[in-house]
Design a protein around this motif. Structure first.
Motif, PDB file in Angstrom:
ATOM      1  N   ASN A  39       3.747  13.472  -0.217  1.00  0.00           N
ATOM      2  CA  ASN A  39       4.054  12.218   0.474  1.00  0.00           C
ATOM      3  C   ASN A  39       3.379  12.144   1.845  1.00  0.00           C
ATOM      4  N   TYR A  40       2.229  12.798   1.977  1.00  0.00           N
ATOM      5  CA  TYR A  40       1.561  12.884   3.273  1.00  0.00           C
ATOM      6  C   TYR A  40       1.254  11.511   3.866  1.00  0.00           C
ATOM      7  N   GLY A  41       0.742  10.584   3.079  1.00  0.00           N
ATOM      8  CA  GLY A  41       0.362   9.267   3.606  1.00  0.00           C
ATOM      9  C   GLY A  41       1.541   8.542   4.225  1.00  0.00           C
ATOM     10  N   GLN A  42       2.648   8.518   3.528  1.00  0.00           N
ATOM     11  CA  GLN A  42       3.851   7.855   4.045  1.00  0.00           C
ATOM     12  C   GLN A  42       4.398   8.600   5.257  1.00  0.00           C
ATOM     13  N   GLY A 138      11.506  -6.231 -16.456  1.00  0.00           N
ATOM     14  CA  GLY A 138      12.634  -6.103 -17.378  1.00  0.00           C
ATOM     15  C   GLY A 138      13.760  -7.056 -17.010  1.00  0.00           C
ATOM     16  N   HIS A 139      14.967  -6.526 -16.873  1.00  0.00           N
ATOM     17  CA  HIS A 139      16.144  -7.333 -16.553  1.00  0.00           C
ATOM     18  C   HIS A 139      16.423  -7.395 -15.052  1.00  0.00           C
ATOM     19  N   GLN A 140      15.531  -6.830 -14.261  1.00  0.00           N
ATOM     20  CA  GLN A 140      15.730  -6.835 -12.812  1.00  0.00           C
ATOM     21  C   GLN A 140      15.412  -8.214 -12.246  1.00  0.00           C
ATOM     22  N   SER A 141      16.023  -8.531 -11.124  1.00  0.00           N
ATOM     23  CA  SER A 141      15.690  -9.785 -10.449  1.00  0.00           C
ATOM     24  C   SER A 141      14.273  -9.656  -9.878  1.00  0.00           C
ATOM     25  N   ALA A 142      13.681 -10.787  -9.591  1.00  0.00           N
ATOM     26  CA  ALA A 142      12.330 -10.784  -9.031  1.00  0.00           C
ATOM     27  C   ALA A 142      12.302 -10.057  -7.691  1.00  0.00           C
ATOM     28  N   SER A 143      13.359 -10.210  -6.886  1.00  0.00           N
ATOM     29  CA  SER A 143      13.367  -9.550  -5.576  1.00  0.00           C
ATOM     30  C   SER A 143      13.457  -8.030  -5.711  1.00  0.00           C
ATOM     31  N   ILE A 144      14.215  -7.531  -6.658  1.00  0.00           N
ATOM     32  CA  ILE A 144      14.292  -6.072  -6.864  1.00  0.00           C
ATOM     33  C   ILE A 144      12.954  -5.549  -7.384  1.00  0.00           C
ATOM     34  N   TYR A 145      12.374  -6.278  -8.311  1.00  0.00           N
ATOM     35  CA  TYR A 145      11.064  -5.896  -8.850  1.00  0.00           C
ATOM     36  C   TYR A 145      10.019  -5.868  -7.733  1.00  0.00           C
ATOM     37  N   TYR A 146      10.004  -6.896  -6.893  1.00  0.00           N
ATOM     38  CA  TYR A 146       9.057  -6.982  -5.779  1.00  0.00           C
ATOM     39  C   TYR A 146       9.310  -5.840  -4.785  1.00  0.00           C
ATOM     40  N   THR A 147      10.581  -5.522  -4.560  1.00  0.00           N
ATOM     41  CA  THR A 147      10.933  -4.445  -3.630  1.00  0.00           C
ATOM     42  C   THR A 147      10.402  -3.100  -4.118  1.00  0.00           C
ATOM     43  N   LYS A 148      10.323  -2.911  -5.418  1.00  0.00           N
ATOM     44  CA  LYS A 148       9.752  -1.677  -5.973  1.00  0.00           C
ATOM     45  C   LYS A 148       8.229  -1.714  -5.960  1.00  0.00           C
ATOM     46  N   MET A 149       7.654  -2.898  -6.147  1.00  0.00           N
ATOM     47  CA  MET A 149       6.202  -3.042  -6.231  1.00  0.00           C
ATOM     48  C   MET A 149       5.528  -2.999  -4.850  1.00  0.00           C
ATOM     49  N   ASP A 154       1.387  -1.442  -0.680  1.00  0.00           N
ATOM     50  CA  ASP A 154       1.150  -1.108   0.727  1.00  0.00           C
ATOM     51  C   ASP A 154       0.542   0.285   0.875  1.00  0.00           C
ATOM     52  N   GLU A 155       1.076   1.254   0.123  1.00  0.00           N
ATOM     53  CA  GLU A 155       0.525   2.606   0.204  1.00  0.00           C
ATOM     54  C   GLU A 155      -0.899   2.627  -0.330  1.00  0.00           C
ATOM     55  N   TYR A 157      -3.046   0.211  -0.315  1.00  0.00           N
ATOM     56  CA  TYR A 157      -3.883  -0.441   0.703  1.00  0.00           C
ATOM     57  C   TYR A 157      -4.175   0.503   1.864  1.00  0.00           C
ATOM     58  N   SER A 158      -3.195   1.362   2.214  1.00  0.00           N
ATOM     59  CA  SER A 158      -3.373   2.255   3.362  1.00  0.00           C
ATOM     60  C   SER A 158      -4.472   3.293   3.135  1.00  0.00           C
ATOM     61  N   TYR A 159      -4.817   3.560   1.878  1.00  0.00           N
ATOM     62  CA  TYR A 159      -5.862   4.538   1.586  1.00  0.00           C
ATOM     63  C   TYR A 159      -7.266   3.954   1.681  1.00  0.00           C
ATOM     64  N   HIS A 160      -7.372   2.652   1.810  1.00  0.00           N
ATOM     65  CA  HIS A 160      -8.688   2.012   1.870  1.00  0.00           C
ATOM     66  C   HIS A 160      -9.072   1.728   3.309  1.00  0.00           C
ATOM     67  N   ASP A 161     -10.306   2.083   3.660  1.00  0.00           N
ATOM     68  CA  ASP A 161     -10.809   1.747   4.985  1.00  0.00           C
ATOM     69  C   ASP A 161     -11.009   0.240   5.057  1.00  0.00           C
ATOM     70  N   PRO A 162     -10.698  -0.355   6.210  1.00  0.00           N
ATOM     71  CA  PRO A 162     -10.872  -1.802   6.325  1.00  0.00           C
ATOM     72  C   PRO A 162     -12.348  -2.196   6.210  1.00  0.00           C
TER      73      PRO A 162
END
Length: 180
Positions: A39-42, A138-149, A154-155, A157-162
């Motif tokens: 988990n070094y990046g985080q 699956g049966h998760q709400s869109a907000s829970i799914y988005y919260t996992k995605m 973000d991680e 994206y963090s590995y790519h140089d701008p």
């Protein structure tokens, strides 16, 4: 007038990277999840945020240089460096802590950890892409799914140089990535 001066002095000490706040202590844990290797990046991102908030980021990025032993600021620098080292040691797995305990500067510790744990970026990028591909609403709400995605994106994206380009083609690429 005296109140104004004490406010200014207080503000100056808080902005001084060699100053310590009364709440700073050796046992302080700055990040919620310790570095375990995979988990070094985080961990690195969270640690940089915490050290920046404490005005100590210069100790790990090398901008606050170690003064000569006979310099008036040496003891103050050393005390702050040891404090930052302690915070780092408190935020890594005990096996990792054992491998960095004898390194004398916070900057050298961070360089050592980066050298060891950021090497796996390509494999971590592959793992993240695989997790994204396998994640289902699956049966998760869109907000829970988005919260996992979202943290995966973000991680990743963090590995790519701008990319620094101002042409119209770049705008199209940005729009395409946003849609994705």
């Amino acid at each position: 007038m005296g109140d104004e001066r004490s406010k200014k002095e207080k503000g100056a000490s808080q902005s001084d990277p060699l100053g310590l706040h009364h709440s700073d202590h050796l046992g302080l844990v700055l990040v919620s999840k310790p570095l375990e290797g995979n988990n070094y990046g985080q961990w690195n991102h969270a640690m940089r945020i915490a050290l920046s908030a404490k005005n100590k980021i210069g100790f790990i990025n090398g901008t606050i240089k170690k003064p000569e032993d006979n310099d008036d600021t040496f003891q103050t620098w050393e005390r702050c460096n040891h404090m930052v080292l302690s915070w780092i040691l408190n935020s890594v797995d005990s096996n990792i802590a054992g491998s960095i305990i004898y390194i004398e500067s916070a900057n050298d510790v961070c360089n050592d950890l980066k050298g060891r744990f950021s090497q796996g970026n390509d494999s971590r990028i592959f793992e993240i892409r695989q997790e994204i591909t396998e994640l289902r609403q699956g049966h998760q709400s869109a907000s829970i799914y988005y919260t996992k995605m979202k943290p995966l994106w973000d991680e990743l994206y963090s590995y790519h140089d701008p990319i620094t380009c101002t042409c119209d083609g770049f705008k199209g690429l940005v729009e395409r990535e946003e849609k994705e």
